[in-house]
Design an enzyme around this catalytic site. Sequence first.
Site, PDB file in Angstrom:
ATOM      1  N   ASP A   1       0.804  -0.713  -0.286  1.00 34.82           N
ATOM      2  CA  ASP A   1       0.077  -0.062  -0.008  1.00 34.82           C
ATOM      3  C   ASP A   1       0.380   0.991   0.023  1.00 34.82           C
ATOM      4  O   ASP A   1       2.118   1.386  -0.574  1.00 34.82           O
ATOM      5  CB  ASP A   1      -0.444  -0.260   1.350  1.00 34.82           C
TER       6      ASP A   1
ATOM      7  N   HIS B   1      -3.839   5.340   3.919  1.00 31.88           N
ATOM      8  CA  HIS B   1      -4.683   4.565   3.550  1.00 31.88           C
ATOM      9  C   HIS B   1      -3.477   3.028   4.305  1.00 31.88           C
ATOM     10  O   HIS B   1      -4.585   2.275   4.366  1.00 31.88           O
ATOM     11  CB  HIS B   1      -4.756   4.472   1.879  1.00 31.88           C
TER      12      HIS B   1
ATOM     13  N   SER C   1     -11.568  -2.555  -0.410  1.00 32.79           N
ATOM     14  CA  SER C   1     -10.271  -2.154   0.164  1.00 32.79           C
ATOM     15  C   SER C   1     -10.473  -2.307   1.905  1.00 32.79           C
ATOM     16  O   SER C   1      -9.068  -2.738   2.355  1.00 32.79           O
ATOM     17  CB  SER C   1     -10.059  -1.151  -0.646  1.00 32.79           C
TER      18      SER C   1
END
Length: 996
Positions: free
Chosen positions: A206, A238, A406
Amino acid sequence: KIKSNEMLGKGIILLLIISYIHLSTQHDVHTMWTPQQTNETTLFHNIGYKTEEIKHTLWQNQCPFIKETKQYILFTNESMHATTHQHFLRDILKNNQAYNLIHRDNPATTQFKTDFIVIETASRKLIDTLRTNDAIKDVFENRMVVKQTLQCHSHYGRRTTIWSPEVHTRQGRSLLLKEEITEKLGASALWENNVKGQNVHVGVFDTGCTSANAFKHIEENVIFTAPVEKSEEDELGHGTFIAGLIAAQGSTCRGFAPEARLHIFKVFTSTQHSYTSWFLDAFNYALKTGVHILNLSIGGPDYMDRPFIEKVQELTASGIIFISAIGNDGPLYGSLNNPADMPSVLGVGGLNDKGTIASFSSRGVTTREIQSGGYGRAKPDVVTYGLHVRGVNRFGSGCKVLSGTSVASPIVAGVVALMASSLPEKTRWNVLNPSSVKQILFDGASKVPHANIFESGAGAISLEKSMEVLSTYKPHASFHPSSLNLHECPYMWPYCSQPLFHSAQPIIVNVTILNGMGVTGRIRKPPRFIPNKNGAILDVKMNYEKIVWPWTGWLSIEIGVRPIGRFFEGTAGGVIEMTIESPPQPGDTTRRKSTIQLPLEVQIIRPPSRANRILFDMYHNIQYPPGYIPRDDLRNTHYLLDWNGDHIHTNYRDLYLALRRSGYYVDVLQRDFTKFDANLYGTLMIVDPEDEFSVHEKNKLENDISNLGLSVVILAEWYNRHIMNRIEFYDENTRSVWKPLTGGANLPSLNGLLDPYGIAFGNGIFHGLFGFGTTDSTGVGIAPKQKFPYLSGTHFVRLPRDARVGVASLASHHTTYPRLSDHEVQIPILALHQHKRGRLAVFGDSTCVDSALTRRFCFEFIDQLLAYTSYGQVLIPELTTLHSDFISFAAGDIPLRPHAHVFNHFLTFSHIHDPQTELIYSAETSLNSSRVKYFEQIKTRVSGKSSLFDSLRLTYLLVLTLFILSGYMIYRYLVSTNLGSTRYIHNPYEETRNQV
């Protein structure tokens, strides 16, 4: 004086040229549309921001001389240290130095050998040389990943992940989950027994991870973005959030496995960029450092990205458990993302806070198999909560809320890590592998209310039930789905939506084989169907591959009804049996063997009447990937590519449901027109065809219509070579220009198919709303209740005598770029025509039946067309009857095929693989202006103001051209006047000319 005159002449010429270029380009530059953007949602892209058409088109228009420099990934036959790459390339390329070696400064290359090299070059000859070199295994373009802000659920990217810090509803901010996600799934019961993910290594691909104090064990925070970015900070938050759902500690926002050992792989920069080579290095490093589970909250529609997919297969073959988000493109079907759509990857969909399928969660079927004439597999694999989930804030204090698949993916990764830590450390990975984890989660899952298998897979995960399955698990093989009760609704939709009957096209079910016994397996004997309850009337055929690898395989089942079941009504079934064998595993002395059974049951009825049977042409549809098939609605800049399959169970699902509600039975044609019996069907539906039609198909169809009474409904789309040239774009991923292989539909080939009936579509592109009335039982006309979208549709330039024609008032696109004009014109968009024994209903647009483009469906209008083709009823009172041989409308060139190099490239993706196959061409490539005849009712030409502007613009360009020529003549006159007495002396020794 001489120099001043020269400069004056050149200045005049330069000024005129600049004015010429400005006038010739300003119209296009100022009318390009820009994508709509929102700040609520963020995406990671691996094929670049293809909707940024201003940048790409400006590059194409103003810099056509730029030589494309690309990065390439060279896979070598042997792994080697990165320090030897330069010498290796010099040895195989000799004196060819037309490249730059890209240095990759990351642990995968500094600590270990690598199996690929990255170079940058503009030389196609050099790449061709490398592809033929024995030391090079394969060559791929190195794709760039771009993160952009787009509208939720609307993206195109090689790899994407959608997240939003806040989720809103129409009433305002939504209520959050009332309890922590870990409590909702019962993780605390395992924590009390000191099961917390100990010594389970989990990798997170990520944007990095910042809040180190929120985690107990971060084994490493590895940067793969160097030299572009060397910071470990997660400026987006994130990656920190995803890692927190897996292994965060603390009293709030706690992860499922707080003592798991995290490996953070930063593969995105703070400017949201990455490259495929960064992913490949990260994969190689994960393989070398002993990662057990990998979470990838990324995805995209490109299931043909070979370097990425092959590396995922390599890692799963080594036993690493891949868990990936299925995508946020729901509720559209056929919207699955890669790599979650791969058989060996655990694809995770999303639930809302009520425990039903979240609207954003992508749906099946997988579309790769559809391209090759089969049917897709069931995905997602499982679902869990993905809406309003609380997790770690990157600033280290408090929690934040995100939504999307996600978010659901790391929840499952945390659950798997927690389950793994309940087993003894020495033996846990002998039990758990990519297939056994699926088997355990599948057996413990519960079906989601009102959801089908292509929405929910095996169902919602249950940590408690899966732990019970794990406690008694023994390695074995299994099927997914585990049974085929094809009349169980809604779970087995679409199979349960239409009974089977004799003479119907076979039902195709693509079953996944899970082999928990080993990475490799072999099907020892051909699978067999053992009939039981009325099973003798079933015709069951199977296709499969003998080798099951890695961990998974497939079994394609075709189910039909034998002639003896023509008059049977009821259920019939049996069992499909198969034996799989795997090599001995550590601790075993014999091969592992598993015999598995798949129960099958179908509902059978008598064949319906011919008029109620529809054959839907799937064979002539092509979608992305592998080629650039442009969108059907040119104004929609968020949806650049046509990638949802064009199948009645994907983006035409709502059309299929409407046809079933109207009492029609729909078969899917996955072969060419020569392979079906026209006597069985009332109507053949051809919707948005992109592929070519052959001469054999044309002749067969003409005979079916003329002599056998088959009727045809055609829904076309736009096609215009000028527009196709204008929507070429420069893709920053591959550093190459993407050229459309066709328009919205393949009108040149479709016109050839329609030649025998005197029908042809034109180059025009139109947009607006249309609506036709209907007639009641007494024949009285009724005004339309509503109007439907007509988005980038085409029109007719040729129609036969006595055709019934429908006209609509629509706005036209500009002839050289897809811009709407500011006025509407009356154009013919619908034609009904009786041709001998058959009937044709031809319409210029398919938008109003495409779930990917609209929710304002025109199913009532489709019923009117089918009433005409199936029963001969004309229910549209506004139609006009022609009394001439043909009509031509507004500038009437019939669409031409693309230029030869584009067309040849297109044929590589076509279903027509045989080069000897004769393709059809329209009898007339253009219409003579002296033969143009118009509707008497049509008073306004399509050109209108736009054509007037173009005429004035052309006039100005011609005048400027004359000025330039005049300027040049004046310049030559001034020069010759001042240099008239100049003499030249020839020097025979120096062979030069000296001016005196």
